[in-house]
Design an enzyme around this catalytic site. Structure first.
Site, PDB file in Angstrom:
ATOM      1  N   HIS A  29       1.216 -16.134   1.599  1.00 39.94           N
ATOM      2  CA  HIS A  29       1.229 -14.657   1.410  1.00 39.94           C
ATOM      3  C   HIS A  29       0.267 -14.225   0.331  1.00 39.94           C
ATOM      4  O   HIS A  29      -0.449 -13.265   0.595  1.00 39.94           O
ATOM      5  CB  HIS A  29       2.728 -14.506   1.203  1.00 39.94           C
ATOM      6  CG  HIS A  29       2.987 -12.866   0.999  1.00 39.94           C
ATOM      7  ND1 HIS A  29       3.638 -12.066   1.817  1.00 39.94           N
ATOM      8  CD2 HIS A  29       3.071 -12.202  -0.174  1.00 39.94           C
ATOM      9  CE1 HIS A  29       3.636 -10.855   1.241  1.00 39.94           C
ATOM     10  NE2 HIS A  29       3.403 -10.957   0.033  1.00 39.94           N
ATOM     11  N   GLU A  30       0.400 -14.845  -0.807  1.00 42.18           N
ATOM     12  CA  GLU A  30      -0.480 -14.453  -1.834  1.00 42.18           C
ATOM     13  C   GLU A  30      -1.581 -14.678  -1.585  1.00 42.18           C
ATOM     14  O   GLU A  30      -2.631 -14.028  -2.271  1.00 42.18           O
ATOM     15  CB  GLU A  30       0.059 -15.249  -3.231  1.00 42.18           C
ATOM     16  CG  GLU A  30       1.388 -14.976  -3.655  1.00 42.18           C
ATOM     17  CD  GLU A  30       1.982 -13.351  -3.774  1.00 42.18           C
ATOM     18  OE1 GLU A  30       0.895 -12.647  -4.216  1.00 42.18           O
ATOM     19  OE2 GLU A  30       2.841 -12.975  -3.461  1.00 42.18           O
ATOM     20  N   HIS A  33      -3.387 -11.678   0.144  1.00 40.37           N
ATOM     21  CA  HIS A  33      -3.652 -10.559  -0.842  1.00 40.37           C
ATOM     22  C   HIS A  33      -4.874 -11.049  -1.760  1.00 40.37           C
ATOM     23  O   HIS A  33      -5.959 -10.297  -1.818  1.00 40.37           O
ATOM     24  CB  HIS A  33      -2.564 -10.509  -2.074  1.00 40.37           C
ATOM     25  CG  HIS A  33      -1.453  -9.805  -1.644  1.00 40.37           C
ATOM     26  ND1 HIS A  33      -1.319  -8.663  -0.706  1.00 40.37           N
ATOM     27  CD2 HIS A  33      -0.007 -10.267  -1.726  1.00 40.37           C
ATOM     28  CE1 HIS A  33       0.146  -8.253  -0.448  1.00 40.37           C
ATOM     29  NE2 HIS A  33       0.917  -9.539  -0.832  1.00 40.37           N
TER      30      HIS A  33
END
Length: 378
Positions: A29-30, A33
């Site tokens: 998920h990170e 980003h």
């Protein structure tokens, strides 16, 4: 000695599988980003798996601090010019930056780039799920059962509709059925909804209307859920088992279908809670995830990877909810900025973040309470 044994079983049986699953999901998920931020020339100051004090880490050549932190319940990416991991701008820090440094600050980027960076986290979760499912299908294939009825239970929807043992379900509402799992997926999401079944009985093809009953079922781990049921069992005859192997493109397509199905069922449940059709007692938090991780880990690495895929989809969807503090809340702010031609006032955003924090904390407490009640019933 009993205390040490219990502690060892807890760590090995539940905590480590839970951290394995959560770390994979949070990292990707990170990473979503992070990668889009780099593509947009946003300086990333921190990439952390976990919260709190740093356990260990290193700096890459771009000046990003990669670290593993003490509390392993999530993670964050922090951009240059931000006050915290929620991307709240630090006005004092921005004022001290040079013009060159400000050009790489997240807050200075066009709204479409900021939206892309924020949306990349949930998108990465969906890609991770597709990748895991694709890997499983490519390496191990899929053993499925033909959609043949073995038994019709008394007082069931199937009995009321006139289904008989030996019937083969060919289609539901005009949609072709290849496996018993295909049938289950449609039926489980169609409680109290009339279904038009195309049924092969010997050499005759019949059209039968069945209305799945709304029932609570318990899986092998003692976890309950409410779904639609016809009241039939699959054939256990070896001739009914089908081993399906997949090439790379077929595996990607099948992995994507499974990801879309899990996302659809999750959204259907959330809407059911909002509309009052579903009970919110099925919402779970870290305790239940840890419990299920331990149960699934007993069956091997493959089921644990499947759980990671399902959890990744759930986290992706949750983060897209339009709640300030979550990615979806930021996207709402950026949509408003795009329409207005300027950002919402700092005051409005601050109030939104406070409300969002309250909602998130409430959901965490509520989910944890559900977890405690769930475990107490086992």
């Amino acid at each position: 000695m009993d205390i040490l044994t219990t502690a060892y079983d807890l760590v090995i049986g539940y905590i480590l599988p839970f951290l394995f699953v959560l770390t994979i999901v949070v990292f990707f998920h990170e990473l979503g980003h992070f990668l889009v931020a780099r593509w947009c020339n946003v300086k990333v100051s921190d990439f952390s798996v976990g919260f709190g004090r740093e356990i260990f880490g290193f700096n890459d050549r771009h000046g990003t601090r990669w670290k593993l932190s003490l509390i392993p319940l999530g993670g964050y990416v922090k951009f240059a010019g931000d006050e915290n991991a929620a991307s709240v701008p630090d006005r004092d820090l921005l004022a001290q930056m040079s013009a060159e440094e400000r050009r790489t600050a997240f807050v200075a980027k066009p709204v479409w780039q900021r939206a892309a960076v924020v949306a990349a986290g949930p998108f990465a979760n969906f890609l991770l799920a597709i990748a895991i499912f694709t890997f499983i299908f490519m390496v191990f294939g899929k053993t499925v059962t033909a959609p043949i009825v073995d038994e019709v239970r008394e007082n069931s929807a199937a009995e009321a509709a006139g289904l008989l043992p030996g019937d083969e379900i060919l289609a539901v509402n005009g949609r072709g059925i290849e496996t018993f799992n295909d049938l289950q997926r449609i039926v489980s999401a169609s409680a109290e909804v009339p279904l038009e079944l195309e049924v092969a009985r010997g050499t005759t093809v019949l059209s039968i209307t069945a209305v799945p009953q709304y029932r609570e079922v318990t899986d092998n781990f003692g976890n309950s859920q409410r779904i639609g049921l016809l009241g039939i069992t699959r054939s256990v005859d070896q001739n009914s088992l089908i081993q399906k192997d997949f090439g790379p493109l077929e595996a990607v397509a099948e992995g994507t279908r499974d990801t879309v199905y899990v996302a659809g069922r999750t959204l259907d449940y959330i809407w059911g809670v909002i509309s009052g059709r579903e009970s919110a007692d099925q919402l779970g938090g870290p305790i239940r995830v840890a419990h299920v991780s331990g149960q699934v880990a007993d069956q091997g690495l493959l089921p644990l990877l499947s759980l990671a895929a399902v959890l990744s989809i759930s986290i992706g969807l949750i983060n897209l909810m339009p709640i300030p503090m979550l990615d979806g809340g930021h996207l709402v702010y950026y949509a408003a900025e795009a329409v207005r031609g300027k950002p919402l006032s700092e005051r409005v955003q601050e109030i939104g973040f406070r409300v969002g924090l309250g909602i998130v904390l409430f959901l965490m407490v509520f989910a944890t309470w559900n977890d405690v009640l769930h475990l107490s019933r086992l």
